[in-house]
Design an enzyme around this catalytic site. Structure first.
Site: not given
Ligand code: SAH
Length: 370
Positions: A94, A107, A114, A118, A121, A339
């Site tokens: 996506e 984006c 991944c 985390c 996420c 995000c």
């Molecule tokens: N792996 C990289 C790129 C992903 S960026 C990184 O971690 O930076 C996506 C961003 O959205 C990251 O800051 C991630 O931590 C955040 N994110 C992930 N899940 C989310 C959620 N459910 N709500 C808000 N932010 C989230």
């Protein structure tokens, strides 16, 4: 074996080497990039400033192949999301366009899934399949940029590598794609308008400084190792002290460089004033900006978004300490484009998607959303 070479996999240096190896002048690389990336032409026959024999050679040996657009959706707030089929549409990634007054930010995804897991996420819950190729990364920009231009709209002005995946775990392919984004004969985006976002792959952050000058965002999410170990398991490998050292080194002597720290706001987990105080002490002397991201929910998420008042207090505290703090508005959440909501659709090779119900129960001290 005799598969045609996908020229979208090449940055300018690689294209020049390719043309040179085939007895052509290096300037052909610039011509080709202008056709493909600036004019959106993918049919070699239309590249009229190249000789007929060269066009024939390219048609015979090369291809310019994108993922297929499977679906595209538009949110009430104008955010758009594309689902792109790869591997003959067996799998899909996506990418999301976030239009603002003067900017159109794309984006971009860097991996099919991944590996980092985390805990907040949703991409992580889908597991991992593979790295994307340079072609699959740059094609996201190619497709969206040229769709916009064809609609008579302004093209993409900014790219953030904040889609699916950890870009610094797919280093070479990401850097080659970034080269094309910033190349004058590609998309000519200034390096300040391309952001790589990382959960903190410290050795790759050090390498990044040697090969490029793009903006760096770091997903911090917690001010101490105990909490960050829970939220971003990669922290067990590269703890906060090392991460901060790498951030300071990336900023280095560059006057214009700043790190963007991202901090997802999780109700009752990392959003108290005490967390804000510790965060400010941690990052206060690094040239940076702080992005507070309200947690975006998804089915079966174990977290809730912080109360608005908690987010405001947090922001007021860190701003008061002189840290430029912005609360990111959720964009496109009605189409799951916000995000952490990008999941694509792919075969999980890590088998994490099956395991995740169990692993969530092992996370201690985390409030469960109902
Ligand atoms: N792996 C990289 C790129 C992903 S960026 C990184 O971690 O930076 C996506 C961003 O959205 C990251 O800051 C991630 O931590 C955040 N994110 C992930 N899940 C989310 C959620 N459910 N709500 C808000 N932010 C989230």
């Amino acid at each position: 074996m005799d598969e045609k070479i996908n020229l979208l996999d090449f940055n300018r240096a690689a294209l020049e080497a390719f043309f040179a190896a085939n007895g052509e002048k290096p300037f052909r690389a610039r011509q080709l990039m202008q056709w493909v990336h600036q004019r959106g032409v993918t049919d070699f026959a239309q590249m009229t400033d190249m000789s007929k024999s060269l066009r024939g050679f390219l048609a015979e040996n090369c291809r310019i192949e994108h993922p297929r657009i499977l679906t595209s959706q538009k949110s009430a707030d104008g955010t758009r999301k594309w689902l792109l089929g790869v591997d003959g549409s067996d799998n899909a990634i996506e990418c999301v366009l976030i239009p603002e007054k003067t900017r159109r930010t794309l984006c971009v995804s860097s991996q099919l899934g991944c590996m980092l897991n985390c805990t907040f996420c949703s991409t992580a819950k889908q597991g991992f399949n593979r790295n994307l190729s340079t072609a699959e990364i740059i094609a996201q920009l190619h497709l969206v940029h040229h769709s916009l231009l064809a609609e008579g709209e302004q093209g993409v002005t900014n790219v953030v590598m904040m889609g699916m995946g950890e870009p610094l775990l797919n280093f070479d392919a990401v850097i080659a794609a970034v080269d094309v984004m910033c190349d004058d004969f590609g998309y000519a985006l200034s390096k300040r308008r391309v952001t790589i976002s990382t959960a903190g792959v410290v050795p790759a952050m050090e390498r990044l400084d040697e090969v490029t000058d793009v903006a760096l965002a770091v997903s911090l999410h917690a001010p101490d190792d105990r909490l960050r170990n829970q939220l971003v398991p990669l922290n067990r490998k590269y703890p906060i002290s090392e991460l901060m050292r790498a951030c300071r080194a990336y900023v280095g002597e560059h006057r214009s460089r700043k790190i963007t720290f991202e901090y997802v706001m999780l109700d009752g987990v990392n959003d108290s004033l005490e967390h804000a105080r510790r965060l400010a002490a941690l990052i206060g002397d690094i040239p940076c900006k702080l992005n507070l991201i309200p947690f975006n929910p998804y089915p079966h998420a174990v977290y809730r978004c912080s109360e608005q008042a908690a987010i405001d207090h947090f922001r007021d505290y860190t701003s008061g300490k002189g840290i430029v703090t912005v609360t990111r508005r959720a964009r496109g959440d009605d189409i799951d484009a916000a995000c952490g909501q990008l999941v694509g659709s792919f075969h999980d090779r890590s088998r994490r998607s099956a395991k995740y119900q169990v692993s969530l129960q092992q996370i201690k001290g985390v409030p469960v959303a109902h």
